[in-house]
Write an enzyme that holds these catalytic residues in place. Sequence first.
Site, PDB file in Angstrom:
ATOM      1  N   ASN A 152       0.897  -1.746  -0.001  1.00  0.00           N
ATOM      2  CA  ASN A 152      -0.145  -0.317  -0.026  1.00  0.00           C
ATOM      3  C   ASN A 152       0.881   1.339  -0.067  1.00  0.00           C
ATOM      4  OD1 ASN A 152       0.435  -1.210   2.639  1.00  0.00           O
ATOM      5  ND2 ASN A 152      -0.742  -0.097   3.424  1.00  0.00           N
ATOM      6  N   GLU A 166       0.582   5.387  -0.009  1.00  0.00           N
ATOM      7  CA  GLU A 166      -1.274   5.881   1.400  1.00  0.00           C
ATOM      8  C   GLU A 166      -0.065   7.698   0.376  1.00  0.00           C
ATOM      9  OE1 GLU A 166      -1.543   5.600   5.416  1.00  0.00           O
ATOM     10  OE2 GLU A 166      -2.205   3.249   4.489  1.00  0.00           O
ATOM     11  N   CYS A 200      -3.522   0.502  -3.342  1.00  0.00           N
ATOM     12  CA  CYS A 200      -3.910  -0.251  -1.706  1.00  0.00           C
ATOM     13  C   CYS A 200      -3.133  -1.494  -2.513  1.00  0.00           C
ATOM     14  CB  CYS A 200      -5.075  -1.591  -2.204  1.00  0.00           C
ATOM     15  SG  CYS A 200      -6.240  -0.774  -1.133  1.00  0.00           S
ATOM     16  N   GLU A 202      -2.740  -4.520  -3.215  1.00  0.00           N
ATOM     17  CA  GLU A 202      -3.121  -5.447  -4.371  1.00  0.00           C
ATOM     18  C   GLU A 202      -3.662  -4.914  -5.553  1.00  0.00           C
ATOM     19  OE1 GLU A 202      -4.437  -4.905  -1.017  1.00  0.00           O
ATOM     20  OE2 GLU A 202      -5.817  -6.381   0.065  1.00  0.00           O
ATOM     21  N   CYS A 240      -9.645  -5.856   0.004  1.00  0.00           N
ATOM     22  CA  CYS A 240     -11.177  -4.643   0.202  1.00  0.00           C
ATOM     23  C   CYS A 240     -12.334  -5.087  -0.703  1.00  0.00           C
ATOM     24  CB  CYS A 240     -10.606  -3.579   0.132  1.00  0.00           C
ATOM     25  SG  CYS A 240     -10.125  -2.476  -1.378  1.00  0.00           S
ATOM     26  N   CYS A 260     -10.322  -3.555  -4.420  1.00  0.00           N
ATOM     27  CA  CYS A 260      -9.567  -4.946  -4.760  1.00  0.00           C
ATOM     28  C   CYS A 260     -10.201  -5.922  -5.148  1.00  0.00           C
ATOM     29  CB  CYS A 260      -8.505  -4.698  -3.723  1.00  0.00           C
ATOM     30  SG  CYS A 260      -7.183  -4.021  -3.260  1.00  0.00           S
TER      31      CYS A 260
HETATM   32  N1  THU Z   1      -5.100  -2.000   2.246  1.00  0.00           N
HETATM   33  C1  THU Z   1      -4.390  -2.594   1.381  1.00  0.00           C
HETATM   34  O1  THU Z   1      -3.630  -2.098   0.956  1.00  0.00           O
HETATM   35  N2  THU Z   1      -5.606  -3.270   0.904  1.00  0.00           N
HETATM   36  C2  THU Z   1      -6.338  -3.905   1.858  1.00  0.00           C
HETATM   37  O2  THU Z   1      -7.686  -4.997   1.241  1.00  0.00           O
HETATM   38  C3  THU Z   1      -7.278  -2.978   2.765  1.00  0.00           C
HETATM   39  C4  THU Z   1      -6.429  -1.621   2.796  1.00  0.00           C
HETATM   40  C5  THU Z   1      -4.721  -0.070   2.694  1.00  0.00           C
HETATM   41  C6  THU Z   1      -5.230   0.737   2.565  1.00  0.00           C
HETATM   42  C7  THU Z   1      -4.553   1.653   3.189  1.00  0.00           C
HETATM   43  O3  THU Z   1      -2.967   2.079   2.848  1.00  0.00           O
HETATM   44  C8  THU Z   1      -4.268   1.227   4.799  1.00  0.00           C
HETATM   45  O4  THU Z   1      -4.665  -0.285   4.416  1.00  0.00           O
HETATM   46  C9  THU Z   1      -5.340   1.498   5.875  1.00  0.00           C
HETATM   47  O5  THU Z   1      -6.893   1.202   4.893  1.00  0.00           O
END
Ligand code: THU
Length: 130
Positions: free
Chosen positions: A42, A44, A53, A55, A86, A89
Amino acid sequence: MTDEELIACARAARDKAYAPYSRYQVGAALLGADGVVYTGCNVESAAFGAGLCAERGAVAQAVAAGCRHFTKAAVIASGKGICTPCGICRQLLAEFGADLEILCCRSDGSYVRHTLQTLLPFSFDVGAME
Ligand code: THU
């Protein structure tokens, strides 16, 4: 490629995550039908909605390399609970096959095995637009 080897790839990607806001690091590894492992973490942003994300990062890496078929995926995060992809994804992964097996891990490497079909039944499909 064993489950544990794929999870190790996801963990290595997770350790490169850029997550200064949530402090929740996520790594994903996709095993391509070509035998190559594609990874993502991930990323940000101070503009929260611009974050990505793990994935979807892995999918982008695979597609850019010319791979669109995946046999197995692993997702691992820094929290104590099991990390499942999520909704967004799941939908993107569904673009490339509902049979995908996903190893949803705890940070200690233990995991639950799901298929994308189980995680996202009735996904939106291109057929709906015909
Ligand atoms: N996140 C992912 O990378 N993948 C997921 O399937 C769930 C959430 C990340 C997004 C964000 O940077 C952090 O987790 C908190 O939501």
